[in-house]
Design an enzyme around this catalytic site. Structure first.
Site, mmCIF file in Angstrom:
data_model
loop_
_atom_site.group_PDB
_atom_site.id
_atom_site.type_symbol
_atom_site.label_atom_id
_atom_site.label_comp_id
_atom_site.label_asym_id
_atom_site.label_seq_id
_atom_site.Cartn_x
_atom_site.Cartn_y
_atom_site.Cartn_z
ATOM 1 N N SER A 203 0.808 -1.223 0.000
ATOM 2 C CA SER A 203 0.000 0.000 0.000
ATOM 3 C C SER A 203 0.841 1.272 0.000
ATOM 4 O O SER A 203 0.430 2.298 -0.551
ATOM 5 C CB SER A 203 -0.973 -0.003 1.182
ATOM 6 O OG SER A 203 -0.285 -0.220 2.393
ATOM 7 N N HIS B 292 1.602 4.554 4.881
ATOM 8 C CA HIS B 292 0.915 5.253 3.799
ATOM 9 C C HIS B 292 1.483 6.657 3.614
ATOM 10 O O HIS B 292 1.662 7.119 2.471
ATOM 11 C CB HIS B 292 -0.584 5.332 4.102
ATOM 12 C CG HIS B 292 -1.241 3.984 4.143
ATOM 13 N ND1 HIS B 292 -2.511 3.781 4.653
ATOM 14 C CD2 HIS B 292 -0.811 2.770 3.741
ATOM 15 C CE1 HIS B 292 -2.828 2.508 4.559
ATOM 16 N NE2 HIS B 292 -1.806 1.869 4.008
#
Length: 292
Positions: A144, A195
């Site tokens: 991610s 992230h």
């Protein structure tokens, strides 16, 4: 390497169905390779997740640097894999066509490692700012972070678009930041720092020096390759025109032997002398091709 056992992986089956709907022939080669690698390592993980995830404690203090390579391509479960790879599928199709496959593969490789480094820096900063050593133990895994970096690139190369996040129409310029907060609120167990590291690396590429550094590194590699071709061509000339078994030896008095010439100038002089002796016009054409 151990094979994953247990229940039917609905997320994996759905992912394979989505890929089949798009069609393998419509997926660029690097994107398809990334999908295949992540699926393969989900089914056959190199090690347990606790031994591939990246953290300050494991990556920095214990110097398990191989985790920088392993953590992005391992996933916690089939739905983790599904959401990441579906995102990779669409981002890859758009960006790989824009950036071309070789450069896109280069970006994926650099981002995968660099995001892990930035992640550890962010976690280390939290340890110092909050005086909480538990952040050293936070271990992240999954693709991610790379996807957030690719999202920054996609928004950069396709400006003016609008993304729908939780029913809100958000300008692509701010979409990654809104998505960062939204994901953390919806699923608090996700790695906020991971992230965020992806977004920062993406910005380093689009607005910072990272892209220039990457291009400079490819230039150094190309230059080294150029010199290697020069040298191999020089050896070929010696072998072809009557110097079998040639071996390179360092002369006793290197400066006297070279006349102060650089290695490149020595190679050029030797090749030109050979060309003069064996047919200048024809061989000079070959020499120019190799130089280019």
């Amino acid at each position: 390497m151990q094979r994953r056992q247990g229940r039917v992986n609905a997320g994996l089956l759905l992912l394979l169905y989505q890929i089949s709907q798009v069609g393998l022939q419509n997926i660029p080669s690097v994107t398809l390779g990334v999908l295949a690698l992540n699926i393969f390592l989900f089914l056959n993980p190199v090690r347990p997740l606790s031994e591939v995830c990246i953290s300050v404690n494991e990556g920095f203090y214990r110097k398990n640097w191989q985790r920088l390579l392993l953590s992005p391509v391992h996933h916690a479960d089939d739905w983790h894999l599904y959401y990441n790879m579906i995102s990779m599928l669409w981002k890859g199709i758009m960006l790989e066509k824009k950036l071309k496959s070789i450069w896109f593969a280069y970006i994926i490789a650099v981002f995968s490692v660099l995001i892990g480094v930035v992640y550890m820096v962010l976690e280390f900063m939290l340890v110092k700012i909050l005086d909480d050593p538990s952040y050293e133990m936070h271990c992240a895994v999954g693709f991610s972070g790379v996807l957030f970096a690719l999202k920054v690139l996609n928004n950069h190369y396709n400006p003016g678009r609008v993304s729908s996040i939780l029913g809100l129409q958000i300008s692509s310029k701010y979409a990654c930041w809104v998505e960062l907060v939204a994901i953390h609120l919806i699923s608090p167990g996700t790695s906020f720092a991971g992230h965020l590291a992806g977004i920062l690396v993406g910005l380093m590429y689009t607005m910072g020096p990272l892209k220039k550094i990457m291009k400079a590194c490819t230039g150094i590699f190309t230059q080294d390759l150029h010199y290697s071709i020069y040298f191999l061509y020089f050896v070929f000339i010696l072998e072809y025109y009557g110097y079998p078994g040639y071996q390179y030896r360092t002369p006793r008095n290197y400066y006297d032997y070279t006349g102060g010439l650089t290695e490149e100038e020595q190679l050029e002089r030797a090749v030109l002398n050979s060309l003069n002796e064996r047919g200048r016009n024809f061989m000079h054409f070959i020499f120019c091709c190799v130089s280019d």
